[in-house]
Design an enzyme around this catalytic site. Structure first.
Site, PDB file in Angstrom:
ATOM      1  N   LEU A 188       0.821  -1.221   0.000  1.00 10.85           N
ATOM      2  CA  LEU A 188       0.000   0.000   0.000  1.00 10.85           C
ATOM      3  C   LEU A 188       0.847   1.260   0.000  1.00 10.85           C
ATOM      4  O   LEU A 188       0.448   2.298  -0.496  1.00 10.85           O
ATOM      5  CB  LEU A 188      -0.874   0.047   1.259  1.00 10.85           C
ATOM      6  CG  LEU A 188      -2.016  -0.942   1.390  1.00 10.85           C
ATOM      7  CD1 LEU A 188      -2.620  -0.848   2.773  1.00 10.85           C
ATOM      8  CD2 LEU A 188      -3.077  -0.663   0.345  1.00 10.85           C
ATOM      9  N   GLY A 189       2.002   1.168   0.606  1.00  7.87           N
ATOM     10  CA  GLY A 189       2.846   2.368   0.713  1.00  7.87           C
ATOM     11  C   GLY A 189       4.183   2.031   1.330  1.00  7.87           C
ATOM     12  O   GLY A 189       4.491   0.876   1.613  1.00  7.87           O
ATOM     13  N   GLU A 190       4.956   3.086   1.524  1.00  6.79           N
ATOM     14  CA  GLU A 190       6.314   2.930   2.053  1.00  6.79           C
ATOM     15  C   GLU A 190       6.402   3.682   3.370  1.00  6.79           C
ATOM     16  O   GLU A 190       6.099   4.869   3.420  1.00  6.79           O
ATOM     17  CB  GLU A 190       7.283   3.530   1.028  1.00  6.79           C
ATOM     18  CG  GLU A 190       8.719   3.174   1.204  1.00  6.79           C
ATOM     19  CD  GLU A 190       9.055   1.749   0.763  1.00  6.79           C
ATOM     20  OE1 GLU A 190       9.798   1.106   1.499  1.00  6.79           O
ATOM     21  OE2 GLU A 190       8.568   1.306  -0.298  1.00  6.79           O
ATOM     22  N   GLY A 191       6.787   2.996   4.448  1.00  8.24           N
ATOM     23  CA  GLY A 191       6.964   3.663   5.737  1.00  8.24           C
ATOM     24  C   GLY A 191       8.427   3.989   5.961  1.00  8.24           C
ATOM     25  O   GLY A 191       9.267   3.652   5.126  1.00  8.24           O
ATOM     26  N   PHE A 245      10.386   2.691   8.148  1.00  8.17           N
ATOM     27  CA  PHE A 245      11.188   1.505   8.516  1.00  8.17           C
ATOM     28  C   PHE A 245      10.986   0.319   7.581  1.00  8.17           C
ATOM     29  O   PHE A 245      11.688  -0.667   7.666  1.00  8.17           O
ATOM     30  CB  PHE A 245      10.844   1.046   9.931  1.00  8.17           C
ATOM     31  CG  PHE A 245      10.886   2.116  10.965  1.00  8.17           C
ATOM     32  CD1 PHE A 245      12.070   2.788  11.229  1.00  8.17           C
ATOM     33  CD2 PHE A 245       9.755   2.455  11.687  1.00  8.17           C
ATOM     34  CE1 PHE A 245      12.116   3.770  12.197  1.00  8.17           C
ATOM     35  CE2 PHE A 245       9.789   3.434  12.654  1.00  8.17           C
ATOM     36  CZ  PHE A 245      10.975   4.105  12.909  1.00  8.17           C
ATOM     37  N   GLY A 246       9.974   0.399   6.732  1.00  8.41           N
ATOM     38  CA  GLY A 246       9.679  -0.731   5.858  1.00  8.41           C
ATOM     39  C   GLY A 246       8.376  -0.488   5.110  1.00  8.41           C
ATOM     40  O   GLY A 246       7.771   0.575   5.227  1.00  8.41           O
ATOM     41  N   VAL A 301       4.357  -0.888   3.852  1.00  7.04           N
ATOM     42  CA  VAL A 301       3.038  -1.044   4.460  1.00  7.04           C
ATOM     43  C   VAL A 301       2.200  -1.873   3.482  1.00  7.04           C
ATOM     44  O   VAL A 301       2.178  -1.583   2.281  1.00  7.04           O
ATOM     45  CB  VAL A 301       2.367   0.323   4.717  1.00  7.04           C
ATOM     46  CG1 VAL A 301       0.995   0.151   5.352  1.00  7.04           C
ATOM     47  CG2 VAL A 301       3.260   1.179   5.622  1.00  7.04           C
ATOM     48  N   LYS A 339       2.066  -2.524   8.884  1.00  6.20           N
ATOM     49  CA  LYS A 339       3.293  -1.741   8.741  1.00  6.20           C
ATOM     50  C   LYS A 339       4.437  -2.652   9.154  1.00  6.20           C
ATOM     51  O   LYS A 339       4.401  -3.221  10.252  1.00  6.20           O
ATOM     52  CB  LYS A 339       3.184  -0.546   9.697  1.00  6.20           C
ATOM     53  CG  LYS A 339       4.056   0.615   9.378  1.00  6.20           C
ATOM     54  CD  LYS A 339       3.545   1.784  10.204  1.00  6.20           C
ATOM     55  CE  LYS A 339       4.367   2.991  10.089  1.00  6.20           C
ATOM     56  NZ  LYS A 339       3.762   4.149  10.695  1.00  6.20           N
ATOM     57  N   ASP A 345       3.080  15.396  14.206  1.00  7.49           N
ATOM     58  CA  ASP A 345       3.257  15.367  12.750  1.00  7.49           C
ATOM     59  C   ASP A 345       1.893  15.483  12.063  1.00  7.49           C
ATOM     60  O   ASP A 345       1.600  14.740  11.123  1.00  7.49           O
ATOM     61  CB  ASP A 345       3.974  14.054  12.366  1.00  7.49           C
ATOM     62  CG  ASP A 345       4.663  14.143  11.008  1.00  7.49           C
ATOM     63  OD1 ASP A 345       4.700  15.243  10.431  1.00  7.49           O
ATOM     64  OD2 ASP A 345       5.150  13.100  10.535  1.00  7.49           O
TER      65      ASP A 345
HETATM   66  N1  LIG Z   1      -3.871   1.920   8.198  1.00  6.85           N
HETATM   67  C1  LIG Z   1      -3.495   2.103   6.923  1.00  6.85           C
HETATM   68  N2  LIG Z   1      -4.322   1.759   5.912  1.00  6.85           N
HETATM   69  C2  LIG Z   1      -3.945   1.940   4.632  1.00  6.85           C
HETATM   70  N3  LIG Z   1      -2.769   2.458   4.247  1.00  6.85           N
HETATM   71  C3  LIG Z   1      -1.905   2.808   5.206  1.00  6.85           C
HETATM   72  C4  LIG Z   1      -2.207   2.648   6.594  1.00  6.85           C
HETATM   73  N4  LIG Z   1      -1.164   3.111   7.310  1.00  6.85           N
HETATM   74  C5  LIG Z   1      -0.256   3.526   6.433  1.00  6.85           C
HETATM   75  N5  LIG Z   1      -0.677   3.351   5.165  1.00  6.85           N
HETATM   76  C6  LIG Z   1       0.052   3.688   3.921  1.00  6.85           C
HETATM   77  O1  LIG Z   1       1.452   3.549   4.126  1.00  6.85           O
HETATM   78  C7  LIG Z   1       2.115   4.817   3.974  1.00  6.85           C
HETATM   79  C8  LIG Z   1       3.221   4.954   5.009  1.00  6.85           C
HETATM   80  O2  LIG Z   1       2.673   4.891   6.300  1.00  6.85           O
HETATM   81  P1  LIG Z   1       3.132   5.871   7.476  1.00  6.85           P
HETATM   82  O3  LIG Z   1       3.136   7.280   6.970  1.00  6.85           O
HETATM   83  O4  LIG Z   1       2.328   5.585   8.692  1.00  6.85           O
HETATM   84  O5  LIG Z   1       4.607   5.328   7.648  1.00  6.85           O
HETATM   85  P2  LIG Z   1       5.824   6.025   8.373  1.00  6.85           P
HETATM   86  O6  LIG Z   1       6.797   4.943   8.679  1.00  6.85           O
HETATM   87  O7  LIG Z   1       5.360   6.833   9.496  1.00  6.85           O
HETATM   88  O8  LIG Z   1       6.376   6.916   7.208  1.00  6.85           O
HETATM   89  P3  LIG Z   1       6.792   8.450   7.292  1.00  6.85           P
HETATM   90  O9  LIG Z   1       7.514   8.615   8.568  1.00  6.85           O
HETATM   91  O10 LIG Z   1       7.643   8.601   6.070  1.00  6.85           O
HETATM   92  O11 LIG Z   1       5.503   9.228   7.236  1.00  6.85           O
HETATM   93  C9  LIG Z   1       1.004   5.851   4.109  1.00  6.85           C
HETATM   94  O12 LIG Z   1       1.285   6.998   3.380  1.00  6.85           O
HETATM   95  C10 LIG Z   1      -0.198   5.124   3.541  1.00  6.85           C
HETATM   96  O13 LIG Z   1      -0.191   5.207   2.133  1.00  6.85           O
END
Ligand SMILES: Nc1ncnc2c1ncn2[C@@H]1O[C@H](COP(=O)(O)OP(=O)(O)OP(=O)(O)O)[C@@H](O)[C@H]1O
Length: 473
Positions: A159-162, A164-165, A167, A184, A277
């Site tokens: 779904l996306g990139e966090g 640390f890894g 998602v 995640k 944030d």
């Molecule tokens: N509960 C969820 N349902 C659907 N998609 C999600 C969910 N949580 C995260 N994502 C997807 O994964 C992406 C990364 O998640 P998130 O922003 O929480 O990660 P992160 O590790 O905090 O990244 P960053 O610090 O770069 O923001 C989000 O932009 C979203 O597209």
């Protein structure tokens, strides 16, 4: 004699160090002393009192009475070891499980063939795990239901990139019921610090149950990658929604997004959580387009805090006291909420569009500059946002008041939002219909383009025929 967190010295000898963190580390520096993770077998993993890779911070509150104990794995100087946590005479004590070269396990003198047999022997005979501490194993504490097994999670698609890894969209199966979830993940190679940050995010999220805050369902920490399982938000982020529907999102939807975000934030404020944030990119939408506050990677449970690490923080969302003195509080979240309101009303526009980060910082701090809200924002929202951007944090309204005021504005303009709940399906259908219509129009355009192209070809063909005839003549 076994000391807390002492470890095997090889050939059946026991360590003599004491139980400070530094000793934990020095004991484990000797490679022979490590009970590496590869030796943690299936029987340990299946034991109800095995808690996987949970940090002290998370497991200590589970041990309430003297003799309560559990098993977990932890990292000592890069090596993953198996440790027993026991509450005894007040504090929780941590003992490393030692492994002899004959593949038997022991704490002090008694050896058993397996770790579970060893724990059971100490329980049955009430022999302390170490003579000095006198700590006895009286009651095993089971893993709480939010510690999940990896095999109950099936990832489906990214779904996306966090940070640390990745998602993923996944399926979580518990008690034979499967539900779609978001997962995640945390890459194995990330630092211990990042891992603790990941666990902190999960620990903070665990306390929240609110319709406008992403719900955590559990964590899987028995193996890598570590996983944080959450409710699935299929609508993507509010930011991408606004950009995708640029010029088409109604004022009512925009007000609803701001209102729902303020509801989640008022809840977090009540729970004394600073998000740190707040931005449209960190608010997600469910399939029915309900807003959920997400990404608790920076969150904290202190009332105010100073954080020196400003390097990765997006400057344009920061309150002046954060820019200047690195101070965070729920009032700095209020400032960021104002910036997010701008993002929503500008259809996902970049805040301070004509300024760089450095210029924004300078103008806000030196000239007390504030950006203008887009033209069609309701006056009540403009006033509210200007209050969110008050120079003095104490002059900014709390989220409870922000929510109240947005709710009364919504009711005045569009009726009770509760009645709108039913219409969220309608919203979604409208979006789908609009997307379909746009696709159809695009197809029509493509068709027309193709026709035009083929006509051009026909003309070209007839021209060449004409040319040939003329040449023949
Ligand atoms: N509960 C969820 N349902 C659907 N998609 C999600 C969910 N949580 C995260 N994502 C997807 O994964 C992406 C990364 O998640 P998130 O922003 O929480 O990660 P992160 O590790 O905090 O990244 P960053 O610090 O770069 O923001 C989000 O932009 C979203 O597209």
């Amino acid at each position: 004699m076994t000391k807390e967190f002492s470890s095997h010295r090889g050939h059946g000898k026991t360590a003599t160090q004491t139980a400070t963190q530094s000793v934990v580390q020095s004991a484990a520096q000797d490679d022979e002393n490590k009970c590496e993770i590869s030796t943690i077998g299936e029987t340990v993993r299946r034991a109800s009192f095995y808690h996987g890779l949970m940090p002290r911070h998370d497991i200590e509150p589970l041990l309430k009475k003297d003799g309560d104990f559990l098993l977990r794995k932890t990292e000592v100087n890069g090596a993953t070891v198996l440790a027993l946590a026991v509450r005894w005479n007040g504090p929780v004590k941590h003992f490393m499980v030692n492994q002899s070269d004959k593949d038997s396990y022991y704490f002090e003198t008694h050896h058993e063939k397996s770790v579970i047999d060893l724990v059971e022997w100490h329980m049955k005979t009430k022999t302390p795990v170490s003579t000095t501490s006198g700590a006895k194993l009286l009651k095993p504490i089971d893993r709480p239901p939010w510690i999940l097994n990896h095999d109950s999670i099936k990832t489906i698609k990214k779904l996306g990139e966090g940070a640390f890894g990745e998602v993923y969209m996944a399926e979580l199966t518990t008690d034979k019921v499967s539900i779609p979830v978001a997962v995640k993940t945390m890459r194995e190679e990330v630092s211990r610090d990042s891992r603790l940050k990941f666990m902190k995010e999960a620990r903070i999220m665990r306390k929240f149950h609110h319709q406008h805050v992403v719900q955590i369902l559990g964590i899987a920490v028995h193996e890598h990658p570590l996983m944080l399982v959450m409710e699935l938000c299929l609508g993507g982020s509010v930011l991408s929604y606004m950009r995708k529907h640029k010029g088409k999102t109604t004022l009512e939807t925009k007000l609803r997004f701001v209102l729902e975000a303020s509801s989640g934030l008022a809840y977090l404020e009540e729970k004394s959580c600073i998000h740190r944030d707040i931005a449209a990119r960190n608010c997600l939408l469910t399939e029915k387009h309900a807003v959920k506050i997400s990404d608790f990677g920076m969150s904290d449970e202190r009332k105010t805090l100073t954080d020196e690490r400003l390097d990765k923080v997006p400057v344009k969302w920061l309150a002046p006291e954060t820019m200047q003195n690195k101070i965070y509080s729920s009032k700095t979240d209020v400032w960021s909420f104002g910036v997010m309101a701008y993002e929503i009303y500008s259809d996902g526009g970049e805040p301070y569009p004509t300024l760089t980060n450095i210029q924004t910082r300078a103008k806000i701090i030196v000239q007390n500059y504030r950006m203008e809200m887009p033209k069609d924002v309701p006056p009540a929202v403009v006033t509210l946002v200007s209050e969110c951007w008050a120079k003095e944090p104490e002059n900014r309204p709390p989220f409870s008041k922000i929510h109240e005021r947005l709710l009364s504005e919504y009711k005045k303009e569009h009726g009770d939002p509760k009645d709108r709940e039913k219409d969220k399906d309608k919203d979604k259908k409208e979006d789908k219909d609009r997307d379909k219509k746009e696709d159809k129009e695009k197809d029509k355009d493509d068709e027309k383009k193709e026709k035009r192209e083929s006509k051009k070809d026909e003309v070209k063909d007839s021209l060449t025929k004409k040319e040939k005839k003329e040449r023949k003549k």
